[in-house]
Write a protein that holds these residues in place. Structure first.
Motif, PDB file in Angstrom:
ATOM      1  N   SER A   1     -20.929  -8.228  14.909  1.00 14.43           N
ATOM      2  CA  SER A   1     -21.290  -7.285  13.851  1.00 14.43           C
ATOM      3  C   SER A   1     -20.317  -7.301  12.686  1.00 14.43           C
ATOM      4  CB  SER A   1     -21.354  -5.879  14.434  1.00 14.43           C
ATOM      5  OG  SER A   1     -20.092  -5.542  14.957  1.00 14.43           O
ATOM      6  N   TYR A   2     -19.335  -8.201  12.714  1.00 15.60           N
ATOM      7  CA  TYR A   2     -18.336  -8.122  11.646  1.00 15.60           C
ATOM      8  C   TYR A   2     -18.889  -8.557  10.296  1.00 15.60           C
ATOM      9  CZ  TYR A   2     -17.388 -13.141  11.997  1.00 15.60           C
ATOM     10  OH  TYR A   2     -17.495 -14.490  11.981  1.00 15.60           O
ATOM     11  N   ILE A   3     -19.998  -9.335  10.325  1.00 18.68           N
ATOM     12  CA  ILE A   3     -20.699  -9.545   9.053  1.00 18.68           C
ATOM     13  C   ILE A   3     -22.174  -9.211   9.253  1.00 18.68           C
ATOM     14  CG2 ILE A   3     -19.062 -11.251   8.136  1.00 18.68           C
ATOM     15  CD1 ILE A   3     -21.015 -13.436   8.779  1.00 18.68           C
ATOM     16  N   PRO A   4     -22.780  -8.612   8.237  1.00 19.88           N
ATOM     17  CA  PRO A   4     -24.137  -8.071   8.372  1.00 19.88           C
ATOM     18  C   PRO A   4     -25.143  -9.104   8.886  1.00 19.88           C
ATOM     19  CG  PRO A   4     -23.171  -7.410   6.281  1.00 19.88           C
ATOM     20  CD  PRO A   4     -22.217  -8.377   6.899  1.00 19.88           C
ATOM     21  N   LEU A   5     -25.080 -10.334   8.352  1.00 18.48           N
ATOM     22  CA  LEU A   5     -26.095 -11.316   8.726  1.00 18.48           C
ATOM     23  C   LEU A   5     -26.049 -11.673  10.210  1.00 18.48           C
ATOM     24  CD1 LEU A   5     -26.262 -13.583   5.598  1.00 18.48           C
ATOM     25  CD2 LEU A   5     -28.211 -12.545   6.764  1.00 18.48           C
ATOM     26  N   LEU A   6     -24.867 -11.633  10.794  1.00 15.83           N
ATOM     27  CA  LEU A   6     -24.788 -11.933  12.224  1.00 15.83           C
ATOM     28  C   LEU A   6     -25.378 -10.799  13.049  1.00 15.83           C
ATOM     29  CD1 LEU A   6     -21.236 -13.542  12.670  1.00 15.83           C
ATOM     30  CD2 LEU A   6     -23.459 -14.681  12.627  1.00 15.83           C
ATOM     31  N   SER A   7     -25.181  -9.578  12.564  1.00 11.15           N
ATOM     32  CA  SER A   7     -25.637  -8.417  13.336  1.00 11.15           C
ATOM     33  C   SER A   7     -27.156  -8.310  13.356  1.00 11.15           C
ATOM     34  CB  SER A   7     -25.015  -7.130  12.786  1.00 11.15           C
ATOM     35  OG  SER A   7     -25.538  -6.857  11.509  1.00 11.15           O
ATOM     36  N   SER A   8     -27.828  -9.089  12.496  1.00 10.11           N
ATOM     37  CA  SER A   8     -29.288  -9.026  12.497  1.00 10.11           C
ATOM     38  C   SER A   8     -29.902 -10.027  13.487  1.00 10.11           C
ATOM     39  CB  SER A   8     -29.822  -9.295  11.089  1.00 10.11           C
ATOM     40  OG  SER A   8     -29.525 -10.619  10.715  1.00 10.11           O
ATOM     41  N   ALA A   9     -29.034 -10.730  14.247  1.00 11.62           N
ATOM     42  CA  ALA A   9     -29.540 -11.683  15.241  1.00 11.62           C
ATOM     43  C   ALA A   9     -30.336 -10.948  16.312  1.00 11.62           C
ATOM     44  CB  ALA A   9     -28.385 -12.444  15.870  1.00 11.62           C
ATOM     45  N   ASN A  10     -31.305 -11.635  16.879  1.00 13.65           N
ATOM     46  CA  ASN A  10     -32.136 -11.057  17.943  1.00 13.65           C
ATOM     47  C   ASN A  10     -31.417 -11.198  19.283  1.00 13.65           C
ATOM     48  OD1 ASN A  10     -33.982 -10.460  19.918  1.00 13.65           O
ATOM     49  ND2 ASN A  10     -35.680 -11.586  18.967  1.00 13.65           N
ATOM     50  N   PRO A  11     -30.978 -10.110  19.885  1.00 17.24           N
ATOM     51  CA  PRO A  11     -30.166 -10.187  21.106  1.00 17.24           C
ATOM     52  C   PRO A  11     -30.933 -10.743  22.296  1.00 17.24           C
ATOM     53  CG  PRO A  11     -30.721  -7.907  20.626  1.00 17.24           C
ATOM     54  CD  PRO A  11     -31.191  -8.717  19.458  1.00 17.24           C
ATOM     55  N   ASP A  12     -32.260 -10.795  22.199  1.00 19.02           N
ATOM     56  CA  ASP A  12     -33.059 -11.289  23.321  1.00 19.02           C
ATOM     57  C   ASP A  12     -33.193 -12.803  23.345  1.00 19.02           C
ATOM     58  OD1 ASP A  12     -33.441  -8.679  24.029  1.00 19.02           O
ATOM     59  OD2 ASP A  12     -35.328  -8.481  22.931  1.00 19.02           O
ATOM     60  N   HIS A  13     -32.772 -13.458  22.273  1.00 17.31           N
ATOM     61  CA  HIS A  13     -32.876 -14.917  22.251  1.00 17.31           C
ATOM     62  C   HIS A  13     -32.024 -15.545  23.347  1.00 17.31           C
ATOM     63  CE1 HIS A  13     -34.395 -15.411  17.828  1.00 17.31           C
ATOM     64  NE2 HIS A  13     -35.376 -15.437  18.711  1.00 17.31           N
ATOM     65  N   LEU A  14     -32.577 -16.568  23.964  1.00 17.21           N
ATOM     66  CA  LEU A  14     -31.834 -17.299  24.989  1.00 17.21           C
ATOM     67  C   LEU A  14     -32.411 -18.709  25.061  1.00 17.21           C
ATOM     68  CD1 LEU A  14     -29.482 -16.632  26.864  1.00 17.21           C
ATOM     69  CD2 LEU A  14     -31.133 -16.153  28.678  1.00 17.21           C
ATOM     70  N   GLY A  15     -31.545 -19.684  24.875  1.00 17.50           N
ATOM     71  CA  GLY A  15     -32.022 -21.059  24.881  1.00 17.50           C
ATOM     72  C   GLY A  15     -31.019 -21.980  25.546  1.00 17.50           C
ATOM     73  N   ILE A  16     -31.516 -23.123  26.027  1.00 15.53           N
ATOM     74  CA  ILE A  16     -30.620 -24.091  26.645  1.00 15.53           C
ATOM     75  C   ILE A  16     -31.170 -25.489  26.409  1.00 15.53           C
ATOM     76  CG2 ILE A  16     -31.779 -23.988  28.912  1.00 15.53           C
ATOM     77  CD1 ILE A  16     -28.891 -24.236  30.139  1.00 15.53           C
ATOM     78  N   CYS A  17     -30.271 -26.431  26.240  1.00 13.89           N
ATOM     79  CA  CYS A  17     -30.694 -27.821  26.096  1.00 13.89           C
ATOM     80  C   CYS A  17     -29.666 -28.712  26.766  1.00 13.89           C
ATOM     81  CB  CYS A  17     -30.832 -28.185  24.611  1.00 13.89           C
ATOM     82  SG  CYS A  17     -31.446 -29.869  24.358  1.00 13.89           S
ATOM     83  N   VAL A  18     -30.144 -29.721  27.491  1.00 15.62           N
ATOM     84  CA  VAL A  18     -29.265 -30.687  28.145  1.00 15.62           C
ATOM     85  C   VAL A  18     -29.541 -32.068  27.558  1.00 15.62           C
ATOM     86  CG1 VAL A  18     -28.883 -31.943  30.306  1.00 15.62           C
ATOM     87  CG2 VAL A  18     -28.955 -29.434  30.313  1.00 15.62           C
ATOM     88  N   THR A  19     -28.498 -32.768  27.171  1.00 16.54           N
ATOM     89  CA  THR A  19     -28.632 -34.162  26.733  1.00 16.54           C
ATOM     90  C   THR A  19     -27.862 -35.047  27.701  1.00 16.54           C
ATOM     91  OG1 THR A  19     -28.770 -33.483  24.407  1.00 16.54           O
ATOM     92  CG2 THR A  19     -28.219 -35.778  24.842  1.00 16.54           C
TER      93      THR A  19
END
Lengths: 312, 312, 312, 312
Positions: free
Chosen positions: A30-48
């Motif tokens: 939350s230290y910068i406004p744009l980061l605090s607008s992230a969706n906390p429910d997002h979850l992703g993973i990728c393996v290479t």
């Protein structure tokens, strides 16, 4: 262990599902406004894999800013530009119990260099070591290198985040001026910080960071093309420093419980490189108190256990 | 890589020879008289494979006191007695940039536990967690365990060193009373320190510590008998903490340049455990400024390079 | 200003009355059980003039333990025994922003002496400088001197408080062993702390400390007998250190708002010496967060304003 | 004591003569080139009585920059502009054992304000509290006030020193940005520092600072005109803070040995205010390790002893 594609995809799906509940426990930065607008429910993973195969699940296409993960990039670029010996004459390689933006040890112990390149002071120094005629040239070097090691030419900075970083970067200015005053940092402070703020603002997705991690796991060679981008030595140094210093004040615990060289960022990403095995990129913007993706760590812990990934 | 005995012995001989000159660079520990009488020219190495084979060169039979290497022993005994969860509720697992006998972070940051079990404060806490009716019983547990994992029943404490440690142990008393005052340490301070001073004074040779390292490399099973002495999890925790915190303020650099979980002591020993490969014990009482065997580190560096032992 | 007795008594009565409500704001010391049983409503004041006249109001006969006020006593005795130069070669005379029981600066800045004799580390050093064959002889010297400068032969230690101090004195043991380990403190740690704990436990009332303060205000001469007990220089040093370091972390604010050399103790007493004017003793066991009598400070502030006592 | 003019002049002459040899012991400030070109043999003294009489000896007309002495000026201006309560809600009044440019306690103890207005961090905050439309207006306020309380309309900044301060002011920028990042400092950092650097560069002579000191000694009234420029309360606060914090890390020792409220600067000046007696200005650019005029302190010590000036 040969990774069967079907099994792998199933594993990643279940890893996402099993750890989704943890996204409720943390908080987005939350230290910068744009980061605090992230969706906390997002979850992703990728393996290479080292053969260049990719498996993913969840929100693996969602973009986020690299933040501290970019410290790994500038470290590599600085080593390419100046050589490892030169770089580590200006920044240490020791872990520290102090916070990522601490100024104390620079003053109290009168150290002539920051502890390591993963704390802010150290990353600012590595940024200052990147060669170029001007700020733009220096940052373009970082950006080009990032595009190359991700195989993704569309990577760019998030302008809004960049401007916010710049506007709220007083603590980093304090660190930089302190080091300038002590002779640790050379060059123009505003210019160095410009590169630093910009690299923090580069936008990537899980796939991108899993590819960087795979290159590191592959000792410096891009799995998809066979091209060597960094030496084996540089690759080993980077992974080692990721183990001892990559997860902020939680590095020791992460090493014990998961045992994979990794670097996190407050944008929610974690880049994890399993030597001689695979690169993993996870993303979940809900953070624990130390600044690490809370569900991201849990996913890596499950994956490490399932696939026996710990280097220890 | 299959280690041919003849090649191995030749390698160890040349490692000793190549690095002997470094013994001239450092100094033997001098904080207690008995340590300062060590012969700075001594240099020994021993390798124990997971098949139980042993190769050695140099002064591998010369005895020295374990000093900080014993912190690994008491950590294992405490985990066996109290469980890992319980132990790490009382001592952390994070590396720290502060010195091994620092009291600062306990005060300034008001931490409720020492950073890790490899700094003195942390090791004193692990000693306090060993179960037993009295001091003697507690120390006997440490000693018996040490004899078992070295397969050497003749191991005992060096009485002179023990008494010297006790006489000059004021800084450790300060640490212990500080933690007692803050509620971090429980039990009688003198009793806890008695166990601590005694374990530091246990006398071993390179072979002994190479065997402990081999057991750790073998995931907790004694190579020579197949007996499991600690769980795989405990073994992994110990090796991880050795990487991040085992070499005093030089842990990060050691990890980058050598990449083997290791623990050193100011007696001149270094115990290095290469996961799934081998245990290595080196001895050279001439120390660098951080308190690590100066030629010992150089030998491990050469061996790591020759045999590709880095875990990174 | 000539102090008319009737006016003075009236003033003290109203000072007690006006500031009684503040006793509700703080808390009595609780680190040892016996202190926590103090009556928070107690409030007393006593003034001793340089002519030896005494005026008092409130609970001026209630006994309390000197605690940190005794640091002034041991400083005087040490200076009498060893000379000022010698004493201040072992303990500094600079104020510090750190807490009274801080160990940090001894470690971090590698100081070879505690900042000043009013913090615990410094007072432990001054206790170590008192001459005597054994603990008992040393403490008797402190006790005799206290009796002499209070004109009160019945002063003695509160045995219960003394034993409690001893039982809970781990932080002070840590300080002492730390200094012993660094060569700052000489002698047997237990013996030095015995003197320290005992002097903290000496029981006095407001009248007693107002007399000590009057002697200091009178440049070292007992007002009631004309006997010189310390030199003018020692008296001036003591008062100066009281200004800069006497009121824990509140010394600066106390100097600004009240402007009288003073020393407080967690027993609830404050001893205030107005140069060339008078000694004041106040007592109120309800403490503010810094450890100073909350209503005691308020009373001194009112008195300082009414009688224009600030030295600034 | 009535000061006879002839006696006073003789005293000052002999004070200069007696302490001239000490100028050989220290070093002139060297952190900026222009300061390092000062003549280390210069030594001057001036006394201004509360009746407005002035006595001087030595190099009392030689100009030097105020440096830290100006912190007293901005503190007074800030209190005039914002009120004492407001000012001290933003900066503390406690002495600190840390250096004048330390950043540690702001971080480690998480203080929400600098310890006091005599350390750099505190002075930067007081500069930020001065009211004005822009930098120029704010600094003019400081300059006008300085001219008024010295009765010297020709006082101005030394342009060369000012530019040097600005060029080498990175440590002060670090302090300011740190406080900006923590919300301690408000306003534009560059603007605040502009005022700070300019006030440090104001050029004065011994006479000028002896007059400021005399005004403070006279409880806020200019001796030569009877005009009140600050309230008695502000005058008392300033003198108190000079005692506890005015002489860098030597404040405690200065208080014990000399006992006069004083403020020094690395330009070589010391401004000493003897309450209800006189103002004293001394100048000698050869500094001791703490940054105080080495012969200047010796002269004040002799004068304090001869005229019994200690407030203790």
């Amino acid at each position: 262990m040969i990774l069967d594609g079907v099994i792998m995809r199933g594993l990643l799906e279940s890893v996402i599902e099993n750890n989704m509940p943890y996204t409720k426990d943390g908080k987005v930065a939350s230290y910068i406004p744009l980061l605090s607008s992230a969706n906390p429910d997002h979850l992703g993973i990728c393996v290479t894999t080292l053969e260049g195969k990719e498996y993913s699940a969840g929100d693996c296409e969602v973009k986020f800013t690299m933040q501290s993960i970019s410290k790994v990039i500038s470290l590599m670029v600085a080593m390419l530009d100046k050589g490892t010996k030169n770089v580590f004459s200006r920044v240490g390689m020791e872990p520290t119990g102090d916070g990522f933006n601490s100024i104390v040890n620079l003053e109290v112990r009168n150290y002539n260099k920051p502890f390591n390149p993963m704390i802010n002071a150290g990353a600012i120094v590595t940024c200052s070591l990147i060669e170029g005629e001007n700020v733009e040239e220096k940052f373009q070097k970082v950006l080009s290198f990032t595009r190359k090691i991700t195989g993704n030419d569309s990577i760019d900075i998030n302008q809004g985040v960049y401007l916010s970083e710049k506007n709220t970067g007083d603590r980093n200015r304090a660190l930089a001026y302190f080091m300038k005053g002590n002779g640790i940092l050379q060059g123009n402070v505003d210019d160095v910080l410009e590169v630093y703020f910009k690299q923090c603002s580069m936008e990537v997705c899980c796939r991108d960071i899993s590819r960087i991690a795979a290159m590191l796991a592959n000792d410096g060679v891009l799995p998809w093309s066979g091209e060597r981008v960094i030496s084996r030595e540089v690759s080993r140094i980077v992974k080692t420093i990721m183990v001892t210093c990559g997860m902020y004040d939680e590095s020791g615990e992460f090493a014990v419980h998961i045992g994979i060289p990794a670097k996190s960022g407050v944008g929610g990403g974690i880049m994890a490189s399993v030597p001689k095995r695979m690169g993993i990129g996870v993303f979940g913007p809900s953070l624990d108190e130390k600044g690490n993706s809370i569900a991201g760590i849990k996913m890596l812990q499950e994956l490490s256990k399932e696939l026996d990934l710990s280097i220890f």
